[in-house]
Write an enzyme that holds these catalytic residues in place. Structure first.
Site, PDB file in Angstrom:
ATOM      1  N   GLU A  99       9.600  15.077  16.371  1.00  0.00           N
ATOM      2  CA  GLU A  99       9.956  15.031  14.953  1.00  0.00           C
ATOM      3  C   GLU A  99       9.126  16.071  14.182  1.00  0.00           C
ATOM      4  O   GLU A  99       7.907  16.046  14.229  1.00  0.00           O
ATOM      5  CB  GLU A  99       9.673  13.634  14.394  1.00  0.00           C
ATOM      6  CG  GLU A  99      10.157  13.465  12.975  1.00  0.00           C
ATOM      7  CD  GLU A  99       9.853  12.078  12.404  1.00  0.00           C
ATOM      8  OE1 GLU A  99       8.743  11.569  12.634  1.00  0.00           O
ATOM      9  OE2 GLU A  99      10.739  11.523  11.733  1.00  0.00           O
ATOM     10  N   LYS A 113       0.849  -1.199   0.000  1.00  0.00           N
ATOM     11  CA  LYS A 113       0.000   0.000   0.000  1.00  0.00           C
ATOM     12  C   LYS A 113       0.878   1.241   0.000  1.00  0.00           C
ATOM     13  O   LYS A 113       1.547   1.545   0.983  1.00  0.00           O
ATOM     14  CB  LYS A 113      -0.921   0.042   1.227  1.00  0.00           C
ATOM     15  CG  LYS A 113      -1.992   1.120   1.058  1.00  0.00           C
ATOM     16  CD  LYS A 113      -2.662   1.516   2.341  1.00  0.00           C
ATOM     17  CE  LYS A 113      -1.945   2.583   3.112  1.00  0.00           C
ATOM     18  NZ  LYS A 113      -1.748   3.863   2.398  1.00  0.00           N
ATOM     19  N   GLU A 173       9.918   0.640  10.558  1.00  0.00           N
ATOM     20  CA  GLU A 173      10.879   1.727  10.328  1.00  0.00           C
ATOM     21  C   GLU A 173      10.140   3.014  10.645  1.00  0.00           C
ATOM     22  O   GLU A 173       9.303   3.463   9.855  1.00  0.00           O
ATOM     23  CB  GLU A 173      11.334   1.743   8.862  1.00  0.00           C
ATOM     24  CG  GLU A 173      11.968   0.468   8.370  1.00  0.00           C
ATOM     25  CD  GLU A 173      13.320   0.205   8.992  1.00  0.00           C
ATOM     26  OE1 GLU A 173      13.885   1.115   9.624  1.00  0.00           O
ATOM     27  OE2 GLU A 173      13.809  -0.924   8.864  1.00  0.00           O
ATOM     28  N   CYS A 197      13.275  10.513   7.578  1.00  0.00           N
ATOM     29  CA  CYS A 197      13.315   9.994   8.939  1.00  0.00           C
ATOM     30  C   CYS A 197      14.709  10.123   9.532  1.00  0.00           C
ATOM     31  O   CYS A 197      14.870  10.260  10.727  1.00  0.00           O
ATOM     32  CB  CYS A 197      12.880   8.543   8.920  1.00  0.00           C
ATOM     33  SG  CYS A 197      13.790   7.604   7.699  1.00  0.00           S
TER      34      CYS A 197
HETATM   35  P1  NAD Z   1       2.095   7.745   8.606  1.00  0.00           P
HETATM   36  O1  NAD Z   1       2.397   6.818   9.703  1.00  0.00           O
HETATM   37  O2  NAD Z   1       0.976   8.694   8.772  1.00  0.00           O
HETATM   38  O3  NAD Z   1       1.751   6.937   7.259  1.00  0.00           O
HETATM   39  C1  NAD Z   1       2.620   5.982   6.715  1.00  0.00           C
HETATM   40  C2  NAD Z   1       1.812   4.965   5.946  1.00  0.00           C
HETATM   41  O4  NAD Z   1       0.967   4.291   6.863  1.00  0.00           O
HETATM   42  C3  NAD Z   1       0.877   5.563   4.881  1.00  0.00           C
HETATM   43  O5  NAD Z   1       0.836   4.678   3.777  1.00  0.00           O
HETATM   44  C4  NAD Z   1      -0.459   5.581   5.584  1.00  0.00           C
HETATM   45  O6  NAD Z   1      -1.541   5.506   4.681  1.00  0.00           O
HETATM   46  C5  NAD Z   1      -0.370   4.334   6.423  1.00  0.00           C
HETATM   47  N1  NAD Z   1      -1.231   4.330   7.608  1.00  0.00           N
HETATM   48  C6  NAD Z   1      -1.693   5.383   8.327  1.00  0.00           C
HETATM   49  N2  NAD Z   1      -2.481   4.941   9.338  1.00  0.00           N
HETATM   50  C7  NAD Z   1      -2.495   3.596   9.278  1.00  0.00           C
HETATM   51  C8  NAD Z   1      -3.099   2.573  10.050  1.00  0.00           C
HETATM   52  N3  NAD Z   1      -3.859   2.844  11.109  1.00  0.00           N
HETATM   53  N4  NAD Z   1      -2.877   1.289   9.706  1.00  0.00           N
HETATM   54  C9  NAD Z   1      -2.105   0.983   8.655  1.00  0.00           C
HETATM   55  N5  NAD Z   1      -1.520   1.898   7.873  1.00  0.00           N
HETATM   56  C10 NAD Z   1      -1.699   3.196   8.179  1.00  0.00           C
HETATM   57  O7  NAD Z   1       3.437   8.475   8.287  1.00  0.00           O
HETATM   58  P2  NAD Z   1       3.683   9.595   7.204  1.00  0.00           P
HETATM   59  O8  NAD Z   1       3.259  10.899   7.777  1.00  0.00           O
HETATM   60  O9  NAD Z   1       3.111   9.178   5.900  1.00  0.00           O
HETATM   61  O10 NAD Z   1       5.257   9.521   7.046  1.00  0.00           O
HETATM   62  C11 NAD Z   1       6.110  10.242   7.848  1.00  0.00           C
HETATM   63  C12 NAD Z   1       6.665   9.391   8.965  1.00  0.00           C
HETATM   64  O11 NAD Z   1       7.349   8.265   8.428  1.00  0.00           O
HETATM   65  C13 NAD Z   1       7.681  10.121   9.801  1.00  0.00           C
HETATM   66  O12 NAD Z   1       7.467   9.856  11.152  1.00  0.00           O
HETATM   67  C14 NAD Z   1       8.994   9.508   9.361  1.00  0.00           C
HETATM   68  O13 NAD Z   1      10.029   9.600  10.274  1.00  0.00           O
HETATM   69  C15 NAD Z   1       8.608   8.127   9.077  1.00  0.00           C
HETATM   70  N6  NAD Z   1       9.593   7.494   8.192  1.00  0.00           N
HETATM   71  C16 NAD Z   1      10.418   6.529   8.708  1.00  0.00           C
HETATM   72  C17 NAD Z   1      11.380   5.953   7.903  1.00  0.00           C
HETATM   73  C18 NAD Z   1      12.311   4.894   8.425  1.00  0.00           C
HETATM   74  O14 NAD Z   1      12.877   4.163   7.610  1.00  0.00           O
HETATM   75  N7  NAD Z   1      12.502   4.760   9.718  1.00  0.00           N
HETATM   76  C19 NAD Z   1      11.516   6.344   6.589  1.00  0.00           C
HETATM   77  C20 NAD Z   1      10.674   7.342   6.120  1.00  0.00           C
HETATM   78  C21 NAD Z   1       9.702   7.900   6.930  1.00  0.00           C
END
Ligand code: NAD
Length: 489
Positions: free
Chosen positions: A383, A174, A249, A283
């Protein structure tokens, strides 16, 4: 130009079962790029069924043959560099210079690395009791669910799909609702190079519906998630039904330490890359700059000048160095942190607002922002995920290690020094999955990527990733053992 915008299930692009769609926008001007089919639980069921059907043949295919398809895909991605880079820039706001120079080549390199890895994953033989042969197989898990965020959509496809496919799993992925377009195009390229139908299924949709349902799904053996720490917690809860494997992650708040003996010129340039590359939406961004008090003024004068010189603009302009943030909502969130900085008594040294340029007024732009703050302030602990860096000073090594380790996160961190002993000593004491010395934010498909503490668990890339996408099966063979009867009759 039309974009691929339907769900990819069982080797075909299909509408969502109820015909629902959502818009994906261009963050440069807010215009609609495409109406994308929105996966609902029924579609996730279809995708999981397609992946389950494809699993037996895919997992039994010779590892080298799986590898060959991944290698072909890497070549195809390179062949389509310009098209993919443009699409990534349109959907995410990445400057085209970065999409073309980093995102697409890194994606190709990752698929190539795992293509080569497919037939290198070996089991082992364990020296057990005389008379027995014990060998360990690495077996794929089955259908894996993968959920990715919007900051590096194409690259994360490589990180997630590469090892999963090389190890013989099938996939339901997804993409983030904000940035599905390059993932769907990639699916098309995968079909073109010959991936069998159902091996990879792409289900754009919202997190709370499609993502949550995928994480709960009893037919999914593992969920690999990249995103925020808050959502990571929900993933763990959702996984409990069938106790599926989980790989997380999550967020970060990278400490970037500059010691008094650092070579300042590269430290300034590297620190700017650490926070302003991809508008800080990384991240592993170096979002907490920790400066030794002796060099703080000298460092800051160079760092401020560099930040002010960064060219903001249309992501498709090859001269652009920083594009817009990926969504209006996220832009507003980043600007809120500028207000929080003021409320906390921090000093905004530059930025803190949208640029005045009328040509950028419809886009989600934020100027490179540098805020002087105290290490305990919210802007230093939470963050922000934008072009926003907090700056604090320290007096000695012990103090800076304590500051570096004080957040709940533990993803990446860096340090700049000419003192070899100190470099290794401090790296060893930083609570982080990755540490960069006299550099920042290096990644390579061979080097494990992931965090400690609330930045998650499991590792992407390298052999670690292959292990995370397989289970060890221990097989015992009685070759010549005399087993005393346990229950004599
Ligand atoms: P997010 O958690 O809101 O969304 C990430 C993904 O999860 C999206 O595809 C979203 O649709 C999905 N999602 C949201 N709610 C969900 C649920 N209840 N169940 C299942 N899936 C769900 O994060 P974001 O705002 O899209 O991305 C930014 C975040 O991602 C930041 O915190 C960043 O640090 C983190 N990030 C981490 C890494 C890493 O490798 N550690 C890399 C990139 C980004």
């Amino acid at each position: 130009m039309g974009y691929q915008s339907k769900l990819f299930i069982g080797g075909r692009f299909v509408e969502a079962a109820d015909g629902a769609t959502f818009a994906t926008l261009n963050p440069h001007d807010g215009s609609t790029l495409a109406e994308v089919s929105e996966a609902e639980p029924e579609d996730i069921d279809r995708a999981v069924a397609a992946a389950a059907k494809a699993f037996p043949a895919w997992s039994r295919l010779a590892a080298a043959d799986r590898g060959r398809l991944l290698l072909k895909l890497a070549d195809k991605i390179e062949e389509k560099t310009d098209e993919l880079a443009r699409l990534e820039s349109l959907d995410t706001g990445h400057p085209i210079k970065d999409s073309r120079g980093l995102d697409v080549p890194r994606t190709a390199a990752t698929f190539r690395y795992f293509g080569g890895m497919a037939d290198k994953l070996q089991g082992s033989v364990v020296p057990v009791e005389t008379g027995f042969l014990n060998y360990v197989l690495r077996e794929p898990l089955g259908v894996v669910g993968q959920i990715v965020p919007w900051n590096f959509p194409l690259m994360f496809c490589g990180w997630k799909m590469g090892p999963a496919l090389a190890a013989g799993n099938t996939i339901v992925l997804k993409p983030a609702e904000l940035t599905p377009l390059t993932t769907l195009r990639l699916a098309e390229l995968m079909a073109e190079v010959g991936f069998p139908e159902g091996v990879v299924n792409i289900v754009p949709g919202y997190g709370a519906t499609a993502g949550q349902y995928l994480a709960e799904h009893p037919g999914v053996a593992k969920i690999a998630f990249t995103g925020s720490t808050a959502t990571g917690r929900k993933i763990v809860q959702a996984s409990a039904g069938n106790l599926k494997r989980v790989q997380l992650e999550l967020g970060g708040k990278g400490a970037n330490i500059v010691f008094e003996d650092a070579d300042l010129r590269p430290a300034i340039g590297g620190s700017a890359f650490a926070i302003f590359h991809n508008q800080g939406q990384a991240c592993i961004a170096g979002s907490r700059l920790l400066l030794h008090e002796k060099i703080a003024d000298a460092f800051l004068s160079g760092f401020l000048a560099l930040a002010k010189s960064i060219r903001l603009g249309d992501p498709l302009d090859p001269k652009t160095e920083m594009g817009p943030l990926t969504s209006a909502g996220h832009r507003d969130r980043v600007l809120t942190y500028c207000q929080i900085a003021h409320q906390e008594g921090g000093e905004v040294l530059t930025g803190g607002k949208a640029p005045a340029d009328a040509a950028l007024a419809q886009g989600y732009y934020v100027e490179p922002t540098i805020v002087r703050a105290q290490p305990q302030d919210r802007v230093c602990m939470e963050e922000v995920f934008g072009p926003f860096v907090s700056v604090s000073t320290f007096k000695d090594e012990a103090e800076v290690i304590a500051i570096a380790n004080q957040t709940p996160y533990g993803l990446g961190g860096g340090l700049w020094t000419r003192d070899l002993s100190r470099a290794h000593r401090v790296a060893g004491q930083m609570q982080a999955g990755m540490v960069w010395i006299n550099s920042y934010k290096r990644v390579n498909p061979g080097s494990p990527f992931g965090g400690v503490k609330q930045s998650g668990y499991g590792r992407e890339m390298g052999f670690e990733a292959m292990r995370d996408y397989t289970d060890a099966k221990s097989v015992w063979v009685n070759v010549d053992a005399q087993i005393p009867p346990w229950y004599p009759r």
